[in-house]
Design an enzyme around this catalytic site. Structure first.
Site: not given
Length: 693
Positions: A466, A477, A491
């Site tokens: 999460s 990224d 998740k």
């Protein structure tokens, strides 16, 4: 991320009172009006406002039934096939029952379950009166949820005969006498029987609601009134109480640990191992005996309002059962759970005569005191605030890089994941959310500049979920740092918590809280972490079982998908050094004996986990023990391995408290091979980035 377990696991893990009366017929439990109303109100939200609404119909009813039975009898060792056949007659009626506010179906199933525990464990105790033949060539197949239910009493009795025989053999191999084994196992099974007598209607309802909510999606959940309080504590990292970690041991509520700075520790009146046998309220309140009272009920008696007095009747740790006891007064106060907060260390890495100092920040959860923040408290507690302070300290310590350890961090506050990311990237998009209507919202951090601009690593494992995945994905990224470890949980959904009592305008807590999925989050590159998780840049071996841990282990998980990327700037400098980081890592671990032992032990643990058949032949088991002992002897002069020490056959609550604590401390203090390698990778990163500049 949620943990799932059956009631039998709970029974085996918590030792109930050893002094209770012999277990007779279990209590017959029934639902109350407010539970039926809470279930109905929950269904209103789940069918209307969930991210992927699931109608409460016959299909969902069948799933709820299956999950509820599995939660009670996960290894299919209690119910008979005849029981299951009877239950299945109502398999498609649960939806109608919730709508009609009638919960007789799950409660009737639970009452049968309680009766079966009494029957199975009574039989197990009877088996202890006989002697077992350990020369026979016989195996015990470990039960699991893929098997079938026994079709006769004879079949299930034989299953339990093998289970008891296996328990006996474990203790026999540990060197215990037949008399000691018989006493230990009889007490163990008797304790399980007595636990049945303490079940309450709230237990049944909580289990049923868990079956309902997880049938909608894996991360939807229901919290009863007590569970809601514990959820709030986990987010605030604080509570009002005395600052003592309690545990049931040998029938007593026992002090397992004193929280530093808490009222109990500061008073000097309470010690580890002391047993609480009574609780009173106020300076003059009568002391209520709590022998035989469930641990959660004792905890509720001890917690209370700040600056109020609680009186505890204490049987000291060194006193026998008939020893003298004393009554102490403690003033309740706010207790900060610092062990669950962000922590820092500085680890040196030496290479070619150069020492790099790497700061390690361990973050167990993304916590945030929502209430204090909403009230305008400028000093409210949160994960990002604590990490920001630690980063400032590490900058003053002149560290060369920072490793953020998110292993087994199951998530928490989404806003905290965004704020934490901002500490490393500054202003910019962090995560995208898509709601039930398909609208996408880009959520950004507005910090003008990052707190830490140096080399960064993030250590993850299968238990990182999460909010942990949001942070790790953004760092990856942006090319801000290197991600190290196992693929994460997977998740990629967002939950909100609704206070059902506020919705119903109840003046007193009755209905609890509902946590349900309202959105799905996506990385800034457009991909979701749902199902696939975050793939590390440099992989490390792990100990988890992907079959049982991770989003892919759920049969109703949402699929992986992607959306349009957000606008963000990639740091190509970091991307350029990743191949060299990988080659340096490969060369180092190939020569690192600690790392190679870890790989070997991880493979052995995996093989043991997949082994579903246990020999009940004493000679064969002793040969297995000898092989393990020989492997451990070969490492006598080396650091502790992952390999288990010779099995003593005991459960945690059957050992002495000090022995149990010593084992726990030994695990905590063992060399952390994965963290050490991750620190070396960040040190390499510092070298390479410095050279590139």
């Amino acid at each position: 991320m949620r943990l799932q377990y059956g009631f039998i696991a709970l029974l085996l893990a918590i030792a109930p009172p050893a002094y209770a009366l012999e277990a007779g017929a279990p209590p017959v439990l029934s639902p109350n009006e407010q539970q039926a109303q809470a279930a109905n109100l929950s269904s209103e939200f789940l069918t209307r406002y969930a991210y992927k609404p699931v109608p409460l119909d016959d299909a969902l009813s069948a799933k709820i039934m299956d999950r509820f039975i599995k939660s009670l009898d996960p290894d299919r060792s209690l119910f008979l096939q005849a029981d299951i056949d009877k239950f299945m007659a109502d398999r498609t009626n649960i939806d109608d029952a919730i709508a009609a506010e009638d919960l007789k179906i799950p409660f009737s199933i639970f009452n049968v379950y309680s009766q079966r525990i009494v029957e199975r464990l009574t039989h197990a105790r009877d088996l202890l009166k006989q002697n077992f033949d350990f020369t026979a060539q016989e195996n015990y197949t470990l039960p699991d949820d893929n098997g079938t239910w026994a079709r006769s009493e004879a079949e299930i009795n034989d299953l339990w005969r093998k289970r008891v025989k296996s328990d006996w053999l474990r203790l026999k191999l540990a060197g215990r006498s037949d008399e000691a084994i018989r006493d230990t196992l009889d007490k163990r099974y008797k304790n399980i029987l007595e636990r049945v007598q303490t079940y309450k209607s709230e237990d049944v309802f909580q289990s049923f609601m868990a079956a309902y909510t997880t049938s909608v999606d894996p991360h939807t959940d229901y919290f009863g009134v007590a569970a809601s309080e514990n959820f709030d504590i986990s987010m605030k990292l604080s509570l009002v109480g005395i600052g003592a970690v309690l545990q049931e041991r040998d029938g007593y509520t026992t002090v397992r640990e004193l929280v530093p700075g808490g009222p109990a520790q500061l008073s000097g009146k309470l010690a580890v191992g002391d047993r609480i046998i009574g609780v009173g309220q106020g300076e003059d309140g009568a002391v209520q005996e709590v022998l035989g009272t469930r641990l959660d009920a004792v905890v509720q008696l001890i917690r209370g309002e700040k600056d109020t007095v609680v009186r505890l009747d204490i049987l000291p740790a060194d006193a026998g059962e008939g020893g003298s006891h004393r009554v102490i007064d403690l003033v309740r106060d706010k207790v900060n759970l610092e062990k669950q907060a962000a922590q820092k260390d500085i680890l040196p890495v030496e290479d070619a005569g150069i020492t790099r100092r790497i700061g390690v920040i361990t973050l167990p959860t993304f916590y945030e005191d929502f209430d204090a923040r909403q009230k305008g408290d400028k000093d409210y507690r949160s994960a990002s605030r604590d990490v920001a302070k630690l980063l400032d300290e590490l900058k003053h310590d002149n560290v060369d890089g920072v490793l953020v350890d998110l292993r087994d961090n199951g998530g928490g506050s989404l806003s905290e994941a965004i704020d934490l990311t901002g500490l490393f990237i500054g202003k910019g998009p962090v995560v995208q959310q898509r709601n039930a209507e398909g609208k996408v919202k880009v959520q950004s951090d507005d910090l003008s500049k990052p707190v830490w601009t140096g080399p960064v690593g993030v250590l993850i494992n299968r238990g990182s979920a999460s909010a942990s995945e949001i942070f790790a994905a953004a760092i990856q990224d942006y090319g801000r740092g290197v991600i190290v470890g196992e693929p994460s949980f997977g998740k990629g959904t967002v939950q909100t918590v609704v206070d059902l009592d506020q919705v119903a305008r109840n003046s007193e807590p009755k209905f609890g809280q509902l946590k349900f999925t309202v959105a799905q989050f996506f990385r800034v590159d457009g991909a979701t972490t749902q199902l696939r998780g975050v793939t590390p840049d440099i992989s490390l071996p792990g100990l988890s079982d992907p079959k049982t841990l991770g989003e892919a282990s759920y049969d109703n998980a949402l699929p992986w998908t992607e959306i349009k990327p957000a606008k963000y700037k990639i740091n190509t400098e970091m991307t350029a050094v990743l191949p060299k980081l990988q080659s340096l890592h490969d060369a180092r671990v190939e020569k690192d004996p600690d790392f190679q032992r870890f790989v070997e032990d991880a493979a052995e643990l995996k093989a043991q986990r997949e082994k579903r058949i246990v020999s009940l032949n004493e000679t064969e088991r002793r040969n297995e023990m000898t092989a393990l002992t020989n492997r451990l002897k070969a490492r006598e002069q080396e650091d502790d391995s992952l390999l288990p020490r010779p099995d003593d056959g005991l459960q945690a609550d059957e050992r002495g408290l000090q022995a149990d604590i010593a084992m726990e401390n030994a695990r905590k203090n063992a060399k952390d091979v994965l963290r050490n390698e991750a620190v070396s990778i960040v040190a390499d990163q510092a070298d390479l980035l410095e050279q590139a500049r």
